[in-house]
Design an enzyme around this catalytic site. Structure first.
Site, PDB file in Angstrom:
ATOM      1  N   GLU A  98       0.834  -1.195   0.000  1.00  0.00           N
ATOM      2  CA  GLU A  98       0.000   0.000   0.000  1.00  0.00           C
ATOM      3  C   GLU A  98       0.872   1.249   0.000  1.00  0.00           C
ATOM      4  O   GLU A  98       1.923   1.287   0.643  1.00  0.00           O
ATOM      5  CB  GLU A  98      -0.942  -0.013   1.211  1.00  0.00           C
ATOM      6  CG  GLU A  98      -2.005  -1.092   1.043  1.00  0.00           C
ATOM      7  CD  GLU A  98      -3.015  -1.163   2.178  1.00  0.00           C
ATOM      8  OE1 GLU A  98      -4.149  -1.575   1.913  1.00  0.00           O
ATOM      9  OE2 GLU A  98      -2.685  -0.833   3.326  1.00  0.00           O
ATOM     10  N   CYS A 111       3.355   8.824   0.570  1.00  0.00           N
ATOM     11  CA  CYS A 111       3.857   7.964   1.641  1.00  0.00           C
ATOM     12  C   CYS A 111       4.102   6.588   1.027  1.00  0.00           C
ATOM     13  O   CYS A 111       3.172   5.977   0.500  1.00  0.00           O
ATOM     14  CB  CYS A 111       2.813   7.902   2.755  1.00  0.00           C
ATOM     15  SG  CYS A 111       3.229   6.730   4.056  1.00  0.00           S
ATOM     16  N   CYS A 118       6.770  -6.239   7.711  1.00  0.00           N
ATOM     17  CA  CYS A 118       7.878  -5.637   8.469  1.00  0.00           C
ATOM     18  C   CYS A 118       8.306  -6.615   9.554  1.00  0.00           C
ATOM     19  O   CYS A 118       7.463  -7.267  10.176  1.00  0.00           O
ATOM     20  CB  CYS A 118       7.437  -4.319   9.100  1.00  0.00           C
ATOM     21  SG  CYS A 118       8.748  -3.496  10.045  1.00  0.00           S
ATOM     22  N   CYS A 122       6.326  -3.899  15.954  1.00  0.00           N
ATOM     23  CA  CYS A 122       5.877  -2.974  17.002  1.00  0.00           C
ATOM     24  C   CYS A 122       4.468  -3.383  17.446  1.00  0.00           C
ATOM     25  O   CYS A 122       3.643  -3.797  16.623  1.00  0.00           O
ATOM     26  CB  CYS A 122       5.888  -1.538  16.497  1.00  0.00           C
ATOM     27  SG  CYS A 122       7.552  -1.005  16.026  1.00  0.00           S
ATOM     28  N   CYS A 125       1.211  -1.820  15.618  1.00  0.00           N
ATOM     29  CA  CYS A 125       1.247  -1.566  14.175  1.00  0.00           C
ATOM     30  C   CYS A 125       0.769  -2.793  13.391  1.00  0.00           C
ATOM     31  O   CYS A 125       1.301  -3.890  13.564  1.00  0.00           O
ATOM     32  CB  CYS A 125       2.675  -1.209  13.771  1.00  0.00           C
ATOM     33  SG  CYS A 125       2.902  -1.102  11.982  1.00  0.00           S
ATOM     34  N   GLY A 167       6.871  -1.228   6.326  1.00  0.00           N
ATOM     35  CA  GLY A 167       8.283  -1.619   6.364  1.00  0.00           C
ATOM     36  C   GLY A 167       9.198  -0.660   7.091  1.00  0.00           C
ATOM     37  O   GLY A 167       8.842   0.481   7.373  1.00  0.00           O
ATOM     38  N   GLU A 168      10.385  -1.156   7.409  1.00  0.00           N
ATOM     39  CA  GLU A 168      11.400  -0.380   8.121  1.00  0.00           C
ATOM     40  C   GLU A 168      12.520  -0.052   7.111  1.00  0.00           C
ATOM     41  O   GLU A 168      13.277  -0.946   6.713  1.00  0.00           O
ATOM     42  CB  GLU A 168      11.917  -1.219   9.306  1.00  0.00           C
ATOM     43  CG  GLU A 168      13.204  -0.728   9.946  1.00  0.00           C
ATOM     44  CD  GLU A 168      13.213   0.748  10.314  1.00  0.00           C
ATOM     45  OE1 GLU A 168      12.281   1.231  10.966  1.00  0.00           O
ATOM     46  OE2 GLU A 168      14.185   1.429   9.918  1.00  0.00           O
ATOM     47  N   SER A 199      11.449   7.571   8.044  1.00  0.00           N
ATOM     48  CA  SER A 199      11.010   7.258   9.404  1.00  0.00           C
ATOM     49  C   SER A 199      11.557   5.894   9.805  1.00  0.00           C
ATOM     50  O   SER A 199      11.420   4.922   9.063  1.00  0.00           O
ATOM     51  CB  SER A 199       9.482   7.256   9.436  1.00  0.00           C
ATOM     52  OG  SER A 199       9.017   6.855  10.706  1.00  0.00           O
ATOM     53  N   SER A 222      11.183   6.892  15.445  1.00  0.00           N
ATOM     54  CA  SER A 222      10.001   6.405  16.160  1.00  0.00           C
ATOM     55  C   SER A 222      10.403   6.004  17.567  1.00  0.00           C
ATOM     56  O   SER A 222      10.967   4.938  17.777  1.00  0.00           O
ATOM     57  CB  SER A 222       9.423   5.199  15.406  1.00  0.00           C
ATOM     58  OG  SER A 222       8.864   5.627  14.190  1.00  0.00           O
ATOM     59  N   HIS A 224       8.408   6.524  20.957  1.00  0.00           N
ATOM     60  CA  HIS A 224       7.213   5.899  21.559  1.00  0.00           C
ATOM     61  C   HIS A 224       7.294   5.559  23.046  1.00  0.00           C
ATOM     62  O   HIS A 224       6.290   5.141  23.625  1.00  0.00           O
ATOM     63  CB  HIS A 224       6.795   4.611  20.831  1.00  0.00           C
ATOM     64  CG  HIS A 224       6.736   4.742  19.345  1.00  0.00           C
ATOM     65  ND1 HIS A 224       6.222   5.840  18.713  1.00  0.00           N
ATOM     66  CD2 HIS A 224       7.145   3.907  18.354  1.00  0.00           C
ATOM     67  CE1 HIS A 224       6.305   5.668  17.407  1.00  0.00           C
ATOM     68  NE2 HIS A 224       6.864   4.515  17.154  1.00  0.00           N
ATOM     69  N   ASN A 298      -3.787   5.335  15.964  1.00  0.00           N
ATOM     70  CA  ASN A 298      -4.848   4.992  15.019  1.00  0.00           C
ATOM     71  C   ASN A 298      -5.288   3.585  15.358  1.00  0.00           C
ATOM     72  O   ASN A 298      -4.553   2.629  15.120  1.00  0.00           O
ATOM     73  CB  ASN A 298      -4.317   5.035  13.584  1.00  0.00           C
ATOM     74  CG  ASN A 298      -3.961   6.451  13.175  1.00  0.00           C
ATOM     75  OD1 ASN A 298      -4.724   7.378  13.397  1.00  0.00           O
ATOM     76  ND2 ASN A 298      -2.777   6.621  12.598  1.00  0.00           N
ATOM     77  N   CYS A 341      -1.107   6.039   9.422  1.00  0.00           N
ATOM     78  CA  CYS A 341       0.100   5.358   9.881  1.00  0.00           C
ATOM     79  C   CYS A 341      -0.250   4.120  10.695  1.00  0.00           C
ATOM     80  O   CYS A 341      -1.090   4.175  11.584  1.00  0.00           O
ATOM     81  CB  CYS A 341       0.898   6.273  10.798  1.00  0.00           C
ATOM     82  SG  CYS A 341       1.946   7.382   9.912  1.00  0.00           S
TER      83      CYS A 341
HETATM   84  N1  SAH Z   1       8.964   1.474  10.116  1.00  0.00           N
HETATM   85  C1  SAH Z   1       9.117   2.866  10.201  1.00  0.00           C
HETATM   86  C2  SAH Z   1       8.269   3.628   9.191  1.00  0.00           C
HETATM   87  C3  SAH Z   1       6.858   3.151   8.980  1.00  0.00           C
HETATM   88  S1  SAH Z   1       5.727   3.395  10.285  1.00  0.00           S
HETATM   89  C4  SAH Z   1       8.865   3.355  11.592  1.00  0.00           C
HETATM   90  O1  SAH Z   1       8.326   2.615  12.391  1.00  0.00           O
HETATM   91  O2  SAH Z   1       9.247   4.488  11.883  1.00  0.00           O
HETATM   92  C5  SAH Z   1       5.472   5.168  10.312  1.00  0.00           C
HETATM   93  C6  SAH Z   1       5.010   5.706  11.661  1.00  0.00           C
HETATM   94  O3  SAH Z   1       3.713   5.221  11.980  1.00  0.00           O
HETATM   95  C7  SAH Z   1       5.908   5.259  12.819  1.00  0.00           C
HETATM   96  O4  SAH Z   1       6.209   6.339  13.662  1.00  0.00           O
HETATM   97  C8  SAH Z   1       5.026   4.273  13.524  1.00  0.00           C
HETATM   98  O5  SAH Z   1       5.371   4.109  14.853  1.00  0.00           O
HETATM   99  C9  SAH Z   1       3.678   4.874  13.341  1.00  0.00           C
HETATM  100  N2  SAH Z   1       2.583   3.948  13.630  1.00  0.00           N
HETATM  101  C10 SAH Z   1       2.594   2.600  13.501  1.00  0.00           C
HETATM  102  N3  SAH Z   1       1.405   2.099  13.892  1.00  0.00           N
HETATM  103  C11 SAH Z   1       0.634   3.149  14.257  1.00  0.00           C
HETATM  104  C12 SAH Z   1      -0.700   3.273  14.724  1.00  0.00           C
HETATM  105  N4  SAH Z   1      -1.480   2.220  14.865  1.00  0.00           N
HETATM  106  N5  SAH Z   1      -1.174   4.510  15.009  1.00  0.00           N
HETATM  107  C13 SAH Z   1      -0.390   5.597  14.835  1.00  0.00           C
HETATM  108  N6  SAH Z   1       0.867   5.549  14.363  1.00  0.00           N
HETATM  109  C14 SAH Z   1       1.378   4.336  14.092  1.00  0.00           C
HETATM  110 FE1  SF4 Z   2       7.581  -1.934  11.263  1.00  0.00          FE
HETATM  111 FE2  SF4 Z   2       7.351   0.723  11.598  1.00  0.00          FE
HETATM  112 FE3  SF4 Z   2       5.220  -0.913  11.942  1.00  0.00          FE
HETATM  113 FE4  SF4 Z   2       7.204  -0.930  13.723  1.00  0.00          FE
HETATM  114  S1  SF4 Z   2       5.829   0.785  13.252  1.00  0.00           S
HETATM  115  S2  SF4 Z   2       6.216  -2.724  12.835  1.00  0.00           S
HETATM  116  S3  SF4 Z   2       8.969  -0.623  12.398  1.00  0.00           S
HETATM  117  S4  SF4 Z   2       6.312  -0.542  10.047  1.00  0.00           S
END
Ligand code: SAH
Ligand code: SF4
Length: 364
Positions: A98, A111, A118, A122, A125, A167-168, A199, A222, A224, A298, A341
């Site tokens: 996506e 984006c 990934c 996390c 996510c 993805g990371e 990111s 990131s 958190h 989210n 996100c």
């Molecule tokens: N993997 C990278 C980039 C993709 S995620 C990273 O983690 O930074 C992009 C952003 O979305 C990150 O800051 C991540 O923590 C955030 N994110 C992931 N799941 C989320 C959610 N459910 N609600 C809000 N932000 C979220």
């Molecule tokens: Fe991967 Fe970023 Fe989601 Fe963490 S927040 S699982 S690093 S995509």
């Protein structure tokens, strides 16, 4: 190999311009023809050799036999009430990812994803719940921008790119960097590194490589959590690269004048959203040129956390601001179409990921 041999065409989509010129030269064709093709692909969004009208008829057919230009196809797209459009893109091997177009934030922003799924996992996510299916190639990463820029009519104008999709990016470093070089080329989409934000959860070897890169994009880390105990739970890779090591690496990054590192902080109700957390965050960021992007969770089925109330989000952000930290609260775009996100996951994987998560967290 003869130029007209149809068996194994070379894919031009992941090549930088000079490599594309070499691909032409390797077939005994003039290198500048490769430059012309690069312009067609990126500048004009044309991937059909027969439409490349400044090449001779012969050359067009030679190229069509010798080369392909793998391009993600739009399997479906959904547009949110706020104009955000989520694209489901199908790759050459049938895998899907996506990518999201977010208009006027204030710039137009794409984006993009760097992996299918990934590996980081996390806790909040959805993409993480998929696990890593595979890395994307440079051509697939650049291809998302190419496809969206031409579909939205924005190729040729300035736009931003955020590597915040699935993805990371630092886990797929080489392909990501190469994609950014392809996109930066002045003969193509001319995307300046200042317009790119990468990111990352902060994989230290990748951060160190970026630090040495003259075309380093803007960084969003990131974070958190403000204690290792909690970050170990939320972002499991913290067990390997802990907060102190991560923040030291951030302090060592060379920054452009006036630029700052963004720290992203997903707010989870009653987990990491107290005023005490905000105060600890202030202390952690001491001495860094930082800004904080607060992302209220989210929520989605399968994510075992709640979004805090607006009052709690405000109190958290206000505490940071009162201590002199630049802070913004991310307004979620495209929530009604799950384009926000952490909500990117390929349909079909969604049900499986939900089930997997329910197994892992039976009591939450
Ligand atoms: N993997 C990278 C980039 C993709 S995620 C990273 O983690 O930074 C992009 C952003 O979305 C990150 O800051 C991540 O923590 C955030 N994110 C992931 N799941 C989320 C959610 N459910 N609600 C809000 N932000 C979220
Ligand atoms: Fe991967 Fe970023 Fe989601 Fe963490 S927040 S699982 S690093 S995509």
């Amino acid at each position: 190999m003869l130029p007209d041999q149809p068996s194994s065409p070379i894919d031009l989509s992941g090549l930088e311009r000079t490599e594309l010129e070499q691909a032409f030269a390797s077939l005994g064709l003039p290198a500048f023809r490769g430059r012309q093709v690069f312009r067609w692909i990126y500048g004009r969004g044309v991937t059909d050799f027969s439409a490349m009208t400044d090449l001779s008829r012969d050359l067009r057919s030679t190229a069509a036999n010798a080369f392909t230009i793998a391009t993600p196809t739009v399997a479906s797209s959904q547009t949110s009430e706020d104009g955000t459009t989520k694209f489901l893109l199908r790759l050459a091997d049938g895998r899907q990812i996506e990518s999201v177009y977010i208009p006027d934030t204030p710039a137009n922003t794409f984006c993009v994803s760097t992996q299918v799924g990934c590996a980081i996992g996390c806790a909040f996510c959805l993409t993480g719940k998929m696990g890593l299916v595979r890395h994307l190639t440079a051509g697939e990463i650049a291809g998302q921008v190419r496809v969206m820029a031409h579909r939205t009519g924005l190729a040729g104008s300035a736009f931003n790119v955020v590597l915040m999709g699935m993805g990371e990016p630092l886990h797929n470093y080489d392909a990501t960097r190469k994609a950014l070089r392809i996109l930066a080329d002045s003969q193509g989409l001319a995307l300046h590194p200042r317009r790119v934000t990468l990111s990352t959860v902060g994989l230290l070897p990748g951060l160190e490589r970026l630090a040495a890169d003259p075309d380093m994009p803007n960084l969003a880390i990131s974070l958190h959590a403000t204690t290792d105990e909690l970050r170990d739970q939320l972002v499991p890779v913290n067990r390997r690269y802990d907060l102190a090591a991560l923040l030291d690496a951030c302090r060592a990054l060379p920054l452009r004048k006036r630029s700052r590192i963004t720290f992203e902080y997903v707010l989870l109700a009653n987990v990491n959203d107290s005023v005490a957390d905000a105060r600890r965050l202030v202390r952690l960021l001491d001495g860094l040129k930082a800004k904080v992007n607060v992302l209220p969770l989210n929520a989605a089925p399968g994510i075992p956390f709640d979004r805090p109330s607006d009052a709690r989000v405000d109190a958290f952000a206000r505490t940071l601001a009162e201590h002199g930290i630049r802070v913004s609260v991310r307004k979620s775009r495209g929530r009604d179409i799950r384009a926000a996100c952490g909500q990117l996951i390929v349909e079909g994987e969604r049900a499986a990921a939900g089930a997997k998560l329910a197994e892992r967290l039976p009591s939450s």
